[in-house]
Write an enzyme that holds these catalytic residues in place. Structure first.
Site, short mmCIF file in Angstrom:
data_model
loop_
_atom_site.label_atom_id
_atom_site.label_comp_id
_atom_site.label_asym_id
_atom_site.label_seq_id
_atom_site.Cartn_x
_atom_site.Cartn_y
_atom_site.Cartn_z
N HIS A 1 -9.58 2.04 -0.72
CA HIS A 1 -8.22 2.39 -0.31
C HIS A 1 -7.31 1.17 -0.24
O HIS A 1 -6.13 1.25 -0.56
CB HIS A 1 -8.28 3.07 1.07
CG HIS A 1 -7.00 3.71 1.48
ND1 HIS A 1 -6.50 4.85 0.89
CD2 HIS A 1 -6.09 3.35 2.43
CE1 HIS A 1 -5.35 5.18 1.47
NE2 HIS A 1 -5.09 4.29 2.40
N LYS B 1 8.56 5.60 -3.41
CA LYS B 1 7.11 5.45 -3.51
C LYS B 1 6.45 6.77 -3.13
O LYS B 1 7.00 7.56 -2.37
CB LYS B 1 6.62 4.33 -2.58
CG LYS B 1 5.14 3.96 -2.77
CD LYS B 1 4.73 2.84 -1.83
CE LYS B 1 3.28 2.42 -2.04
NZ LYS B 1 2.86 1.37 -1.08
N GLU C 1 2.44 8.29 -1.92
CA GLU C 1 1.10 7.94 -1.48
C GLU C 1 0.34 9.19 -1.06
O GLU C 1 0.94 10.23 -0.80
CB GLU C 1 1.13 6.93 -0.32
CG GLU C 1 1.42 5.50 -0.74
CD GLU C 1 1.01 4.50 0.31
OE1 GLU C 1 0.84 4.90 1.48
OE2 GLU C 1 0.88 3.31 -0.03
N SER C 2 -0.98 9.05 -0.97
CA SER C 2 -1.83 10.18 -0.60
C SER C 2 -2.25 10.11 0.86
O SER C 2 -2.33 9.04 1.45
CB SER C 2 -3.09 10.18 -1.48
OG SER C 2 -3.86 9.02 -1.22
N HIS C 3 -2.49 11.28 1.44
CA HIS C 3 -3.16 11.40 2.73
C HIS C 3 -4.12 12.58 2.66
O HIS C 3 -4.10 13.49 3.49
CB HIS C 3 -2.13 11.56 3.86
CG HIS C 3 -2.31 10.54 4.94
ND1 HIS C 3 -2.19 10.82 6.27
CD2 HIS C 3 -2.64 9.21 4.88
CE1 HIS C 3 -2.41 9.73 7.00
NE2 HIS C 3 -2.69 8.74 6.17
N HIS D 1 -7.76 12.86 2.54
CA HIS D 1 -8.92 13.03 3.42
C HIS D 1 -8.53 13.34 4.86
O HIS D 1 -9.12 14.24 5.48
CB HIS D 1 -9.82 11.79 3.35
CG HIS D 1 -10.63 11.71 2.09
ND1 HIS D 1 -10.10 11.99 0.85
CD2 HIS D 1 -11.93 11.39 1.86
CE1 HIS D 1 -11.04 11.84 -0.07
NE2 HIS D 1 -12.16 11.47 0.51
N ARG E 1 7.94 4.47 6.28
CA ARG E 1 7.95 3.07 6.72
C ARG E 1 7.90 2.12 5.53
O ARG E 1 8.49 1.03 5.56
CB ARG E 1 6.78 2.80 7.68
CG ARG E 1 6.94 3.48 9.01
CD ARG E 1 5.96 2.95 10.05
NE ARG E 1 4.58 3.19 9.69
CZ ARG E 1 3.93 4.35 9.90
NH1 ARG E 1 4.56 5.37 10.45
NH2 ARG E 1 2.68 4.48 9.57
N ASP E 2 7.20 2.53 4.46
CA ASP E 2 7.18 1.69 3.26
C ASP E 2 8.59 1.49 2.70
O ASP E 2 8.87 0.48 2.07
CB ASP E 2 6.29 2.32 2.19
CG ASP E 2 4.82 2.04 2.42
OD1 ASP E 2 4.50 1.09 3.16
OD2 ASP E 2 3.98 2.79 1.89
N GLU F 1 -5.30 1.98 13.13
CA GLU F 1 -4.20 2.40 12.27
C GLU F 1 -3.18 3.22 13.06
O GLU F 1 -2.54 4.15 12.55
CB GLU F 1 -4.73 3.17 11.07
CG GLU F 1 -5.59 2.31 10.16
CD GLU F 1 -6.13 3.04 8.94
OE1 GLU F 1 -5.71 4.19 8.69
OE2 GLU F 1 -6.98 2.45 8.23
N ASN G 1 -0.11 4.69 -5.83
CA ASN G 1 -1.29 4.83 -5.01
C ASN G 1 -2.44 5.40 -5.85
O ASN G 1 -2.20 6.20 -6.75
CB ASN G 1 -0.96 5.78 -3.84
CG ASN G 1 -2.15 6.12 -2.96
OD1 ASN G 1 -2.49 7.28 -2.80
ND2 ASN G 1 -2.78 5.13 -2.37
#
Length: 794
Positions: free
Chosen positions: A53, A96, A98-100, A102, A121-122, A317, A568
């Protein structure tokens, strides 16, 4: 205050390193880097930073082959928290995806919610204000109670966080297929705007500059979340709920405003979100990028739980936190800003010239590692995995449509086996049907800049308030005297079935369709971000899919002039199967794309027909308007329960010509609606426009040496249906010819049913109400089951 004694750390051994996800070779490499056995806390640091990751160890070599240059790019891919492109007028767009995946599989509400928070936030750590959110969601069959629970929780999580944060969720996609049954895909995208030259980099610079942690206090949530995201879903995954972060959108809203205000002071040297791997990741990446080091006094970190250890604090996190490097001597300015917004702003360290991250706990040194050894592109391992063409392709490619009974034409009947019946069935297929049940839970109008949101448009369009269209003499000019505004078109797209059947061509199609959707909404495609969702990279067949798909993405992005700004990679998207093994999801390289709309008032185009009497034109490559069959189609999957054949034909030069022709016609003011031909083929494209507008059409297709189901439901690419005023039809046809495409007249908009003839023979006739009914009710009816809802309260 006297510190509480910490529990004794476990002895670091080969076995403990394996439990942390490090291979024997990787653990040996850690010892070689350090010249000693790592401490327990250092072992945790390497385990998260060298996880898939964070390190991209199995993908970075291939990702570097993607096109990452373009005249509009203001930041190279991977250099910043998000991609950055010039959109003229002194503005830049940061975006951007991204994955979430899992986290959402085991805790759907919080998994999806924190995915939304993290991607925002990115964007604002770069100094950009988020203006829109999108998502790409994939689940198993809605017949499954577990899938309905996951679907409900994910959608509520996205709405619960996004609505509270105050950024509109304007678009996305939702797909259902058995391959995603145990491992849903939850990809979140954010788009923001910033004045060019006023961005902040995720870089630490200036020896002696103070390092601050700002935002929320740190808790135990999310510890080893990055490691969890780097392994397959299994029967034990529910036990890893503590690895799922917990979000607070109201705190994030405060953090957004405080961060942008702090950046505006000029006192911020660098800023990075604490996402995966928390303090560990942000401190090491910022240090390596700036060629410096950091000394951190970890005990100063604001903590919301008693007795936390250095190991837990470094790997937590917890959400809504940033690491900020501040110009020395201006600490009071930054502290005042965050105090105003009632947020923590605590100095926990300073920048050094050591190029090492050193962490102290009440004066004791607990971590001392070279920053470069931890990060992507630095000392983290890079692998080239074995590839093998999957054996299943022999069976899927051998499939022959002649074994399938063709549809019967019908003018009035819509029963099974007829063209009309198949169309009605497809309008109720979850992959085609309205996603209103989803997007009505999202606020897509907040901030009042949404010009075209979810629903009857191929891509969302968001106004850039206060801008004007570019003048004729170049981008960023004074604009037209009419005072119209520019905007951004944005979309997420991928057909995982295509990629499963032909990874390279399927990935090309994902890019092409994203660009086509942006064009149909009135935008010029600029650049892409991607979220590459695949199975276990250690399986040669999976890595072959990945390798081919990355190659296809590169092919299409180069051909269409849409460079990759970043994104990602999400591996290990697998779940247990009935034979005791695991099954990967369809390879799903999701594309997020943004485009520029010169004039949102004049050029924003929806898929809804405007008025009876308007002419319908099918824009296609100059050499053909129909090719291929029903293989790989939604019709084959939904009506016949089969996924087989090859991905549809695609020629990237032809695709580019079609897109150029459509955009030119829209910008010339000649187009009343535009809708691409995608899932469900030409008949579904026509039916959707009919439902969106409440109007019907009389469509006449020429006689073809082809099956009726292929003519109606085949998914040949590079096709767009336009509706135009009668007097403009010839002009559009001429304009398309100038761009190397053709615009074939196929019919007229009416206030009656949708009627289609092929070669003068009736093929189908269905009242618009009969198309709208399954389209609007399929998903709400499936989600009406009482077991669908559950999980955390909103």
């Amino acid at each position: 205050m006297t510190p509480q004694p910490l529990p004794a750390d476990p002895e670091v051994t080969d076995a403990l390193a394996r439990e942390h996800g490090l291979t024997d070779d990787e653990y040996a490499r850690v010892q070689e880097v350090l010249g000693r056995v790592p401490t327990y806390t250092e072992l945790g640091v390497y385990s998260v930073m060298w996880s898939e990751h964070c390190s991209y160890k199995n993908s970075i070599a291939l990702l570097k082959t993607l096109p990452r240059d373009g005249e509009r790019l203001l930041a190279a891919a991977g250099d910043e928290n998000a991609g950055l492109v010039d959109i003229g007028g002194g503005l830049a767009c940061a975006f951007k995806i991204e994955s979430h995946n899992h986290p959402s599989a085991v805790e759907p509400y919080q998994g999806a919610a924190t995915g939304v928070g993290g991607i925002q936030r990115d964007i604002f750590t770069m100094g950009a204000r988020p203006i829109a959110s999108l998502n790409s969601l994939r689940f198993g069959s809605l017949d499954s109670p577990r899938v309905r629970f996951l679907f409900d929780g994910v959608v509520r999580g996205i709405g619960g966080y996004g609505n509270s944060f105050g950024v509109p969720t304007v678009g996305g996609e939702v797909v259902f297929d058995a391959s995603y049954e145990g491992n849903p895909l939850v990809n979140a995208m954010s788009v923001g705007v910033v004045k060019a030259g006023e961005t902040v980099s995720a870089t630490a610079e200036g020896v002696g500059n103070p390092v601050y942690i700002v935002g929320s206090a740190t808790g135990r949530d999310g510890i080893h979340g990055a490691t969890f995201a780097s392994e397959e879903i299994s029967e034990d995954s529910d036990a890893k709920r503590p690895n799922v972060q917990v979000g607070d959108p109201f705190t994030e809203k405060l953090l957004l405003e405080a961060s942008l205000e702090a950046i505006a002071t000029g006192a911020v040297v660098g800023m990075q979100d604490m996402g995966a791997a928390g303090i560990t990741c942000s401190s090491s990446e910022m240090s390596e990028k700036g060629g410096v080091g950091m000394d951190l006094q970890l005990d100063r970190t604001p903590q919301r739980e008693a007795g936390m250890t250095p190991y837990e604090l470094l790997l937590s996190e917890s959400q809504e936190r940033m690491l900020v490097v501040v110009e020395r001597g201006r600490e009071a300015e930054i502290e005042a800003v965050f105090d105003k917004w009632d947020l923590h702003a605590v100095q926990i360290g300073e920048v050094t010239d050591t190029e090492r991250v050193r962490v102290f706990w009440h004066g004791d040194l607990v971590v001392d590692v070279p920053a470069e050894s931890l990060v992507l592109g630095g000392g983290a391992p890079v692998y080239h995995r074995e590839t093998q063409r999957p054996g299943y392709l022999d069976a899927t490619r051998a499939w022959d449509a002649t074994d399938l009974a063709d549809l019967l034409p019908t003018s009035a009947e819509t029963g099974a086996g007829t063209a009309g019946g198949a169309l009605v069935a497809l309008m109720g297929a979850p992959n085609v049907a309205s996603k209103r049940w989803v997007f009505q839970q999202y606020d897509h109008e907040v901030r009042t800049n949404t010009v075209a949101g979810p629903g009857p448009t191929d891509a969302a369009v968001v106004r850039l308030k206060g801008t004007t269209p570019p003048a004729a003499d170049g981008p960023g000019g004074a604009g037209s005297p009419g005072g119209a505004e520019r905007g951004l078109a944005m979309t997420t797209d991928c057909n995982g079935r295509y990629v499963y059947l032909n990874p390279r061509r399927g990935a090309r199609i994902a890019v092409a369709e994203a660009a086509r959707n942006v064009v149909c909404a009135g935008g010029e495609p600029l650049a892409v971000t991607n979220c590459l969702n695949f199975g276990n990279p250690y399986k040669p067949e999976v890595y072959w899919q990945f390798t081919e798909a990355v190659g296809g993405l590169g092919d299409a992005c180069r051909a269409l002039g849409t460079p990759v700004t970043g994104g990602n990679v999400s591996f290990y998207n697998e779940s247990p199967d009935e034979r005791g093994g695991t099954r990967a999801v369809f390879p799903t390289p999701t594309i997020g794309m943004v485009g520029l709309v010169d004039d949102v008032a004049a050029h924003t185009t929806t898929a809804a027909w405007a008025a009876p009497g308007d002419r319908l034109l099918l824009v296609s490559p100059a050499a053909w308007w129909h090719t291929g069959g029903v293989e790989a189609s939604e019709y084959l999957a939904h009506v016949h329960g089969t996924t087989a054949g090859d991905a549809p034909h695609l020629d990237l030069d032809e695709e580019k010509a079609v897109q150029a022709a459509v955009l030119a016609a829209i910008r010339a003011g000649l187009v009343r609606s535009a809708h691409d031909v995608a899932d469900g083929g030409l008949a579904v494209s026509l039916a959707e426009s009919a439902v969106f507008s409440g109007l019907g059409a009389e469509v006449a297709l020429p006689a073809l040496d082809a099956r009726l189901d292929a003519v109606l439901f085949g998914e040949a690419q590079s096709r767009v249906v336009l509706s135009v005023a009668p007097d403009d039809a010839q002009s559009v046809r001429a304009l398309c010819a100038e761009h190397g495409a053709q615009a074939t007249p196929i019919g007229t908009v009416t206030d009656g049913p949708l009627q289609v003839t092929v070669g003068a023979e009736p093929a189908l006739s269905v009242p618009v109400a009969d198309l709208a009914r399954p389209y609007e009710t399929a998903i709400p009816d499936a989600m009406a089951a009482p077991e669908a809802r559950g999980g955390p309260a909103v």
